[in-house]
Design a protein around this motif. Structure first.
Motif, PDB file in Angstrom:
ATOM      1  N   SER A 199       0.816  -1.219   0.000  1.00 51.62           N
ATOM      2  CA  SER A 199       0.000   0.000   0.000  1.00 51.62           C
ATOM      3  C   SER A 199       0.848   1.267   0.000  1.00 51.62           C
ATOM      4  CB  SER A 199      -0.941   0.003   1.212  1.00 51.62           C
ATOM      5  OG  SER A 199      -0.181  -0.002   2.407  1.00 51.62           O
ATOM      6  N   SER A 200       2.102   1.152  -0.437  1.00 50.35           N
ATOM      7  CA  SER A 200       2.990   2.311  -0.550  1.00 50.35           C
ATOM      8  C   SER A 200       3.546   2.366  -1.966  1.00 50.35           C
ATOM      9  CB  SER A 200       4.139   2.198   0.457  1.00 50.35           C
ATOM     10  OG  SER A 200       5.009   3.304   0.341  1.00 50.35           O
ATOM     11  N   GLY A 201       3.657   3.560  -2.512  1.00 51.85           N
ATOM     12  CA  GLY A 201       4.179   3.713  -3.861  1.00 51.85           C
ATOM     13  C   GLY A 201       5.069   4.933  -3.972  1.00 51.85           C
ATOM     14  N   THR A 202       6.020   4.876  -4.878  1.00 56.48           N
ATOM     15  CA  THR A 202       6.899   6.014  -5.151  1.00 56.48           C
ATOM     16  C   THR A 202       6.943   6.254  -6.646  1.00 56.48           C
ATOM     17  OG1 THR A 202       8.888   4.640  -5.318  1.00 56.48           O
ATOM     18  CG2 THR A 202       8.364   5.549  -3.131  1.00 56.48           C
ATOM     19  N   PHE A 203       7.250   7.487  -7.020  1.00 57.75           N
ATOM     20  CA  PHE A 203       7.445   7.803  -8.428  1.00 57.75           C
ATOM     21  C   PHE A 203       8.239   9.088  -8.543  1.00 57.75           C
ATOM     22  CE2 PHE A 203       3.465   9.921  -7.373  1.00 57.75           C
ATOM     23  CZ  PHE A 203       3.633  11.180  -7.915  1.00 57.75           C
ATOM     24  N   ALA A 204       8.729   9.335  -9.741  1.00 57.17           N
ATOM     25  CA  ALA A 204       9.418  10.580 -10.066  1.00 57.17           C
ATOM     26  C   ALA A 204       8.659  11.239 -11.210  1.00 57.17           C
ATOM     27  CB  ALA A 204      10.859  10.299 -10.477  1.00 57.17           C
ATOM     28  N   ALA A 205       8.699  12.556 -11.262  1.00 54.26           N
ATOM     29  CA  ALA A 205       8.048  13.291 -12.350  1.00 54.26           C
ATOM     30  C   ALA A 205       8.919  14.487 -12.716  1.00 54.26           C
ATOM     31  CB  ALA A 205       6.659  13.755 -11.931  1.00 54.26           C
TER      32      ALA A 205
END
Length: 176
Positions: free
Chosen positions: A134-140
């Motif tokens: 239930s945890s997520g990471t991303f870059a933008a």
């Protein structure tokens, strides 16, 4: 956003809440055409909505204008002031995506940014999406035009017109 053009994601359906303590918004601009000035803004809040078909249907992020910091206190005070962000009158910068589509191995979030009550289009390329339960990471990353949102006190040969925006984000699936 029409969900038929929404990008599928590996994030489970639901409301994802952005963790301000683990999210950073960094901006860079050229000064005098060759000096790179980097700064950051603190994120106050944000959400990502994923539908039952695992499509991103909305993104909303609020940053604190008074948190602008570049490591130079005199410059920081000036940028927070009425010549630039006017953070006392306009305390928030807001991003809202109205379309997220698959793009080149990642996603493209197209929406608007509002600064000093002026709204203009902004597109961010999203990459490095990682989900662990239930945890997520991303870059933008993306580019914006400071003059389009009224941050135009100084001519573009002194302070560049184009801002490079880089976001590193962590979000958690909200529990019912």
């Amino acid at each position: 956003m029409t969900t038929s053009s929404a990008a599928e994601t590996s994030l489970p359906a639901g409301t994802w809440t952005i963790d301000p303590s683990q999210t950073s918004v960094n901006i860079a601009v050229k000064k005098l055409g060759f000096i790179n000035v980097e700064a950051s803004l603190a994120v106050e809040s944000g959400t990502i909505e994923i539908d039952g078909d695992q499509r991103v249907v909305s993104v909303a992020v609020v940053a604190d204008a008074a948190s602008y910091t570049s490591g130079n206190p005199k410059r920081d005070d000036h940028v927070r002031g009425s010549d630039f962000l006017d953070s006392e009158t306009h305390p928030h910068l807001e991003f809202a995506a109205d379309q997220v589509v698959a793009s080149g191995g990642g996603h493209r979030a197209t929406g608007t940014v509002t600064v000093k009550s002026v709204t203009t289009p902004l597109t961010l390329d999203v990459s490095d999406v990682s989900v662990d339960g239930s945890s997520g990471t991303f870059a933008a990353t993306g580019t914006g035009d400071r003059t389009a949102v009224g941050v135009d006190k100084f001519p573009t040969f002194v302070i560049g017109r184009t801002l490079t925006i880089t976001v590193a984000c962590t979000a958690a699936l909200a529990t019912a």
